[in-house]
Design a protein around this motif. Structure first.
Motif, PDB file in Angstrom:
ATOM      1  N   LYS A  10      15.122  34.701  43.181  1.00  0.00           N
ATOM      2  CA  LYS A  10      16.082  33.658  42.245  1.00  0.00           C
ATOM      3  C   LYS A  10      15.880  32.329  42.422  1.00  0.00           C
ATOM      4  CE  LYS A  10      18.115  37.100  39.537  1.00  0.00           C
ATOM      5  NZ  LYS A  10      17.372  37.545  38.569  1.00  0.00           N
ATOM      6  N   ARG A  11      15.522  32.058  43.797  1.00  0.00           N
ATOM      7  CA  ARG A  11      15.375  30.690  44.326  1.00  0.00           C
ATOM      8  C   ARG A  11      14.334  29.844  43.764  1.00  0.00           C
ATOM      9  NH1 ARG A  11      15.839  32.428  50.814  1.00  0.00           N
ATOM     10  NH2 ARG A  11      17.717  33.393  50.592  1.00  0.00           N
ATOM     11  N   GLU A  12      14.658  28.583  43.170  1.00  0.00           N
ATOM     12  CA  GLU A  12      13.441  27.751  42.535  1.00  0.00           C
ATOM     13  C   GLU A  12      13.846  26.290  43.145  1.00  0.00           C
ATOM     14  OE1 GLU A  12      14.609  26.809  38.232  1.00  0.00           O
ATOM     15  OE2 GLU A  12      16.184  28.181  38.351  1.00  0.00           O
ATOM     16  N   PRO A  13      12.959  25.428  42.993  1.00  0.00           N
ATOM     17  CA  PRO A  13      13.157  24.151  43.669  1.00  0.00           C
ATOM     18  C   PRO A  13      14.283  23.418  42.917  1.00  0.00           C
ATOM     19  CG  PRO A  13      10.936  24.597  43.215  1.00  0.00           C
ATOM     20  CD  PRO A  13      11.630  25.672  42.735  1.00  0.00           C
ATOM     21  N   CYS A  14      14.813  22.829  43.620  1.00  0.00           N
ATOM     22  CA  CYS A  14      16.195  21.840  43.045  1.00  0.00           C
ATOM     23  C   CYS A  14      16.142  20.587  43.478  1.00  0.00           C
ATOM     24  CB  CYS A  14      17.342  22.741  42.977  1.00  0.00           C
ATOM     25  SG  CYS A  14      17.945  22.951  44.814  1.00  0.00           S
ATOM     26  N   VAL A  15      17.195  19.940  42.722  1.00  0.00           N
ATOM     27  CA  VAL A  15      17.836  18.632  43.258  1.00  0.00           C
ATOM     28  C   VAL A  15      19.164  19.287  43.651  1.00  0.00           C
ATOM     29  CG1 VAL A  15      18.579  16.339  42.807  1.00  0.00           C
ATOM     30  CG2 VAL A  15      16.346  17.167  41.888  1.00  0.00           C
ATOM     31  N   SER A  34      24.253  11.656  37.598  1.00  0.00           N
ATOM     32  CA  SER A  34      22.973  11.337  38.479  1.00  0.00           C
ATOM     33  C   SER A  34      22.203  12.332  38.930  1.00  0.00           C
ATOM     34  CB  SER A  34      23.363  10.409  39.663  1.00  0.00           C
ATOM     35  OG  SER A  34      23.791   9.391  39.212  1.00  0.00           O
ATOM     36  N   LEU A  35      22.962  13.488  39.482  1.00  0.00           N
ATOM     37  CA  LEU A  35      22.368  14.768  39.945  1.00  0.00           C
ATOM     38  C   LEU A  35      21.523  15.475  38.695  1.00  0.00           C
ATOM     39  CD1 LEU A  35      22.088  17.196  42.023  1.00  0.00           C
ATOM     40  CD2 LEU A  35      23.807  18.104  40.853  1.00  0.00           C
ATOM     41  N   VAL A  36      22.078  15.572  37.461  1.00  0.00           N
ATOM     42  CA  VAL A  36      21.473  16.306  36.354  1.00  0.00           C
ATOM     43  C   VAL A  36      20.283  15.493  35.888  1.00  0.00           C
ATOM     44  CG1 VAL A  36      21.863  16.754  33.911  1.00  0.00           C
ATOM     45  CG2 VAL A  36      23.188  17.377  35.650  1.00  0.00           C
ATOM     46  N   ALA A  39      17.487  15.680  38.409  1.00  0.00           N
ATOM     47  CA  ALA A  39      16.777  16.984  38.409  1.00  0.00           C
ATOM     48  C   ALA A  39      15.820  16.837  37.086  1.00  0.00           C
ATOM     49  CB  ALA A  39      17.849  18.147  38.059  1.00  0.00           C
ATOM     50  N   HIS A  40      16.381  16.409  35.768  1.00  0.00           N
ATOM     51  CA  HIS A  40      15.624  16.412  34.570  1.00  0.00           C
ATOM     52  C   HIS A  40      14.242  15.319  34.802  1.00  0.00           C
ATOM     53  CE1 HIS A  40      19.166  17.835  31.748  1.00  0.00           C
ATOM     54  NE2 HIS A  40      18.417  18.783  32.400  1.00  0.00           N
ATOM     55  N   SER A  41      14.427  14.474  35.519  1.00  0.00           N
ATOM     56  CA  SER A  41      13.382  13.485  35.587  1.00  0.00           C
ATOM     57  C   SER A  41      12.311  14.142  36.517  1.00  0.00           C
ATOM     58  CB  SER A  41      13.502  12.032  36.127  1.00  0.00           C
ATOM     59  OG  SER A  41      13.990  12.289  37.505  1.00  0.00           O
ATOM     60  N   HIS A  42      12.437  15.010  37.366  1.00  0.00           N
ATOM     61  CA  HIS A  42      11.412  15.516  38.092  1.00  0.00           C
ATOM     62  C   HIS A  42      11.200  17.185  37.839  1.00  0.00           C
ATOM     63  CE1 HIS A  42      11.216  12.280  41.055  1.00  0.00           C
ATOM     64  NE2 HIS A  42      12.687  12.125  40.810  1.00  0.00           N
ATOM     65  N   GLY A  43      11.693  17.661  36.783  1.00  0.00           N
ATOM     66  CA  GLY A  43      11.320  18.804  36.365  1.00  0.00           C
ATOM     67  C   GLY A  43      12.001  19.864  37.230  1.00  0.00           C
ATOM     68  N   LEU A 114      17.808  27.321  49.540  1.00  0.00           N
ATOM     69  CA  LEU A 114      18.216  26.698  48.209  1.00  0.00           C
ATOM     70  C   LEU A 114      16.721  25.781  47.693  1.00  0.00           C
ATOM     71  CD1 LEU A 114      21.684  25.335  48.700  1.00  0.00           C
ATOM     72  CD2 LEU A 114      21.091  27.560  47.530  1.00  0.00           C
ATOM     73  N   HIS A 115      15.658  25.861  48.462  1.00  0.00           N
ATOM     74  CA  HIS A 115      14.554  25.178  48.064  1.00  0.00           C
ATOM     75  C   HIS A 115      14.840  23.711  47.624  1.00  0.00           C
ATOM     76  CE1 HIS A 115      11.827  29.192  47.491  1.00  0.00           C
ATOM     77  NE2 HIS A 115      12.597  29.243  48.467  1.00  0.00           N
ATOM     78  N   THR A 116      15.568  23.136  48.389  1.00  0.00           N
ATOM     79  CA  THR A 116      15.917  21.766  48.145  1.00  0.00           C
ATOM     80  C   THR A 116      14.633  20.722  48.006  1.00  0.00           C
ATOM     81  OG1 THR A 116      18.160  22.223  48.964  1.00  0.00           O
ATOM     82  CG2 THR A 116      17.487  19.787  48.605  1.00  0.00           C
ATOM     83  N   ARG A 117      14.293  20.129  46.920  1.00  0.00           N
ATOM     84  CA  ARG A 117      13.220  19.283  46.896  1.00  0.00           C
ATOM     85  C   ARG A 117      13.845  17.586  47.012  1.00  0.00           C
ATOM     86  NH1 ARG A 117      11.622  23.281  48.296  1.00  0.00           N
ATOM     87  NH2 ARG A 117       9.841  24.442  47.309  1.00  0.00           N
ATOM     88  N   ARG A 118      15.002  17.336  46.705  1.00  0.00           N
ATOM     89  CA  ARG A 118      15.515  15.985  46.477  1.00  0.00           C
ATOM     90  C   ARG A 118      16.977  16.211  46.981  1.00  0.00           C
ATOM     91  NH1 ARG A 118      12.082  12.567  44.791  1.00  0.00           N
ATOM     92  NH2 ARG A 118      13.537  11.006  44.326  1.00  0.00           N
ATOM     93  N   LEU A 119      17.663  15.404  47.707  1.00  0.00           N
ATOM     94  CA  LEU A 119      18.999  15.709  47.884  1.00  0.00           C
ATOM     95  C   LEU A 119      19.957  14.481  47.712  1.00  0.00           C
ATOM     96  CD1 LEU A 119      21.219  17.447  49.592  1.00  0.00           C
ATOM     97  CD2 LEU A 119      20.466  16.354  51.740  1.00  0.00           C
TER      98      LEU A 119
END
Length: 146
Positions: A10-15, A34-36, A39-43, A114-119
């Protein structure tokens, strides 16, 4: 919503942002918007890591009356859902988590779990055992774990 780290399937890359978000006030709402958007701008999925019990409650146990909460967990989760947060992970704040070394927190929880790509965190954000690490440590350790 996950009560611990999501299962590996269930893990997927996230902001990600991290916080207690007790009473999702205007400042929280701005950060979460800003988080949302990020996330949207980076898919990517938007994700919030929060804690139960509140760390201040955990550290106050047995010493004094716990700090007063503005909202309970259910109210917090509803407020986050209303702001279109894709995923919320509620980490059980206990002695084990409180003792987690900062580098281990970044690698094991943020990067691998959590597969965090941006924090998105504030400059005054502190974490890990004894709140020893700052936001500047995150990118250094995350690069090493990649």
């Amino acid at each position: 919503m996950f009560r611990r780290l999501p299962p590996s399937d269930k893990r997927e890359p996230c902001v990600l942002t991290i916080g207690n978000f007790d009473g999702v006030h205007r400042g929280h709402q701005a950060l979460l918007s800003s988080l949302v958007a990020e996330a949207h701008s980076h898919g990517l999925a938007s994700c919030v890591l929060t804690f139960e019990p509140h760390p201040r409650e955990f550290f106050a146990a047995g010493k004094a009356a716990p700090p007063v909460r503005i909202a309970n967990l259910r109210d917090k989760l509803e407020a986050l859902a209303d702001l279109d947060i894709d995923r919320v992970c509620v980490a059980h704040f206990n002695q084990s988590l409180a003792r987690t070394a900062p580098e281990d927190f970044v690698i094991r929880i943020l990067a691998d779990g959590l597969h965090t790509r941006r924090l998105l965190i504030g400059d005054d954000f502190r974490f890990g055992a004894a709140a020893a690490a700052t936001s500047h440590c995150c990118s250094r350790w995350a690069r090493r774990s990649a």
